[in-house]
Write an enzyme that holds these catalytic residues in place. Structure first.
Site, PDB file in Angstrom:
ATOM      1  NE  ARG A 166     -19.580 -27.743-137.766  1.00  0.00           N
ATOM      2  CZ  ARG A 166     -19.221 -28.526-138.904  1.00  0.00           C
ATOM      3  NH1 ARG A 166     -19.402 -28.278-140.373  1.00  0.00           N
ATOM      4  NH2 ARG A 166     -18.018 -29.740-139.116  1.00  0.00           N
TER       5      ARG A 166
ATOM      6  CE  LYS B 260      -7.345 -10.424-118.161  1.00  0.00           C
ATOM      7  NZ  LYS B 260      -6.116 -11.589-117.258  1.00  0.00           N
TER       8      LYS B 260
ATOM      9  CD  GLN C 203      -9.231 -17.725-120.285  1.00  0.00           C
ATOM     10  OE1 GLN C 203     -10.071 -17.170-121.019  1.00  0.00           O
ATOM     11  NE2 GLN C 203     -10.178 -18.031-118.653  1.00  0.00           N
TER      12      GLN C 203
ATOM     13  CG  ASN D 143     -11.826 -21.242-118.033  1.00  0.00           C
ATOM     14  OD1 ASN D 143     -12.374 -19.625-118.509  1.00  0.00           O
ATOM     15  ND2 ASN D 143     -11.357 -20.875-118.975  1.00  0.00           N
ATOM     16  CB  ALA D 144     -10.133 -17.174-115.934  1.00  0.00           C
ATOM     17  N   GLY D 145     -10.974 -15.887-113.220  1.00  0.00           N
ATOM     18  CA  GLY D 145     -11.620 -14.585-112.408  1.00  0.00           C
ATOM     19  C   GLY D 145     -10.772 -13.298-112.449  1.00  0.00           C
ATOM     20  CG  HIS D 146     -11.446 -10.050-113.524  1.00  0.00           C
ATOM     21  ND1 HIS D 146     -10.517 -10.636-114.840  1.00  0.00           N
ATOM     22  CD2 HIS D 146     -12.378  -9.561-114.872  1.00  0.00           C
ATOM     23  CE1 HIS D 146     -10.622 -10.176-115.840  1.00  0.00           C
ATOM     24  NE2 HIS D 146     -11.091  -9.849-116.114  1.00  0.00           N
TER      25      HIS D 146
ATOM     26  CE  LYS E 186      -5.565  -1.150-108.560  1.00  0.00           C
ATOM     27  NZ  LYS E 186      -3.652  -0.624-108.035  1.00  0.00           N
TER      28      LYS E 186
ATOM     29  N   GLY F  86      -2.179 -14.602-117.267  1.00  0.00           N
ATOM     30  CA  GLY F  86      -2.987 -14.400-116.256  1.00  0.00           C
ATOM     31  C   GLY F  86      -2.663 -14.014-115.208  1.00  0.00           C
ATOM     32  CG  ASP F  87      -4.458 -15.475-112.069  1.00  0.00           C
ATOM     33  OD1 ASP F  87      -5.592 -15.260-112.118  1.00  0.00           O
ATOM     34  OD2 ASP F  87      -3.722 -16.390-112.262  1.00  0.00           O
TER      35      ASP F  87
ATOM     36  CG  LEU G  54       6.598  -1.123-108.467  1.00  0.00           C
ATOM     37  CD1 LEU G  54       7.942  -1.971-109.583  1.00  0.00           C
ATOM     38  CD2 LEU G  54       6.560   0.381-109.057  1.00  0.00           C
TER      39      LEU G  54
ATOM     40  CB  THR H 179      -9.509 -14.869-108.479  1.00  0.00           C
ATOM     41  OG1 THR H 179      -8.818 -13.740-108.628  1.00  0.00           O
ATOM     42  CG2 THR H 179     -11.517 -14.212-107.926  1.00  0.00           C
ATOM     43  CB  THR H 180     -11.671 -18.912-110.405  1.00  0.00           C
ATOM     44  OG1 THR H 180     -12.221 -17.927-111.509  1.00  0.00           O
ATOM     45  CG2 THR H 180     -12.067 -20.296-110.938  1.00  0.00           C
TER      46      THR H 180
END
Length: 427
Positions: free
Chosen positions: A142, A16, A223, A38-41, A18, A12-13, A331, A298-299
């Site tokens: 369910r 994605k 993720q 739970n994730a961030g861009h 960008k 992750g991180d 890079l 990020t999060t």
């Protein structure tokens, strides 16, 4: 028009958001198909930096329709906080679409997530405590609540009652915590129904019709591959499918309509949370990568664990995702390092592994086998063609490409939209 999938090739991180933004005007729909907040861009456009947690990164592209698919779990409070934050900065969010079948994170699941992690102690998974895992568990058991349930108070109440029969017992008798009442939970969810209604639709049908019109649909994972619940470094994973196959179950788009899978990998490796990490650095090089790459979640804001590039991992990601193109990000972070080790295999108790070990114990004990490449000192942030990169940087990209199983089409040389070297067009 076939669909495109973007996945993370590591933990992750990788950038994605960008990569999605890089495709820009070529894309008509951007769909988030798994995970939650739970994730961030992080997306940088000019002088503006946007941190997105639940919303698809396409929300920032004029003319693009952002979609939250059925495979996502939604914290509605966070959704509207994000919408309000973007609207306050002049971003139009009116085109957002939300699947009626997406599951909703209830207050009791946030509580259970936090107390469970504390209870596990040294055996904790390293979750963000936002209720993601317990909500996916409810989905599979369910007893989950879906977005569409917010528009029928009777059904919503019945579902909350059923869930709290179990959850209330867990909270009070195991964790000594007071469970929320049915009325409290229902009232909190119903408070959002009127504002939520204009965004909600059958997103599977919407996307199918878009493809029939030859429009471009981009599906982005939250993720990454090694956090996938089936194919990641279990149990230190997320609770959903973060690989390309998850794009189908998380959106309703069939696999026959996907013709391109773009995987994002950093020019080094990071991860957040617990779990094995063969190339992790605990020295000045790790600190250099963390500071130069600004490696903080990020999060969560948590400092990320940093290590050298691992091509065993990227080769694995290429295989399980069917990767057609890699985007190699950050890079520029490596600039100034005299030597750049790249992991090409693992040593496990004296046995060389060129591919991911089959079991968790071997991966936990894997020692990286490195090949060392020379670094460079030149500023590469202004490079816009591969030939402009220093020879050592070119050699590094070619070395990683050769060992990763798919071509590297784009190389990121800075955080902004235009700071990219395009080797092969993504469309």
């Amino acid at each position: 028009m076939p669909a495109i999938v973007i996945v993370g090739a590591q933990w992750g991180d990788e950038g994605k958001g960008k990569a999605t933004d890089h495709l820009g005007s070529q894309v008509d729909y951007v769909v988030k198909f798994n995970g939650g907040n739970n994730a961030g861009h992080t997306v940088v456009i000019g002088d503006e930096k946007y941190a997105l947690h639940l919303l698809p990164s396409g929300i920032l592209t004029p003319g693009c329709t952002p979609v939250i698919g059925n495979g996502v779990v939604v914290d509605i409070d966070v959704l509207f906080q994000e919408i309000d934050g973007l609207e306050g900065r002049g971003v139009d969010t009116s085109k957002l679409k939300l699947s009626a079948n997406a599951h909703v994170i209830a207050d009791y699941n946030r509580t259970i997530d936090k107390v469970t992690e504390r209870f596990l102690g040294s055996r904790r998974i390293g979750t963000t405590g936002r209720g993601i895992g317990p909500t996916y568990a409810d989905k599979m058991n369910r007893i989950g609540i879906r977005v569409q349930d917010l528009f029928d108070e009777k059904i919503l109440t019945q579902k909350v009652e059923g869930a709290l029969e179990l959850k209330g017992q867990i909270l009070t008798k195991i964790y000594n915590r007071r469970a929320p009442s049915v009325e409290q939970t229902v009232e909190g969810l119903l408070a959002h129904a009127e504002r939520l209604a204009p965004y909600v639709c059958d997103t599977g049908l919407l996307l199918s019709q878009a493809l029939d019109r030859d429009e471009v649909v981009l599906m982005e994972a939250g993720q990454a591959t090694l956090l996938d619940v089936d194919h990641g470094t279990y149990p230190f994973v997320t609770s959903s499918s973060a690989i390309s196959a998850g794009a189908c179950t998380g959106t309703g788009i069939p696999p026959t309509r996907i013709d391109q899978v773009i995987a994002i990998a950093k020019a080094y490796t990071t991860r957040v949370g617990e779990g094995p990490f063969p190339t992790e650095l605990h020295d000045e090089n790790g600190e250099f990568l963390r500071k130069a790459g600004w490696e903080y979640g990020t999060t969560t804001g948590r400092p990320r664990r940093c290590g050298w590039m691992d091509t065993v991992i990227t080769r694995y990601a290429a295989r399980v995702n069917g990767v057609t193109d890699f985007v190699l990000t950050k890079l520029d972070t490596l600039t100034g390092l005299a030597e750049l080790p790249v992991c090409v295999a693992y040593d496990v108790d004296g046995v060389r592994h060129d591919e991911m070990p089959v079991n968790q114990t071997d991966f936990h004990h894997a020692v990286p086998i490195y090949e060392n490449l020379p670094g460079w000192t030149e500023d590469i942030s202004g490079c816009r063609s591969f030939e402009e990169l220093p020879k050592a940087a070119q050699a590094y990209v070619e070395f990683v490409e050769e060992r990763s199983g798919a071509r590297i089409s784009v190389v990121g040389v800075g955080p902004e939209r235009e700071q990219a070297v395009v080797r092969h067009a993504l469309r």
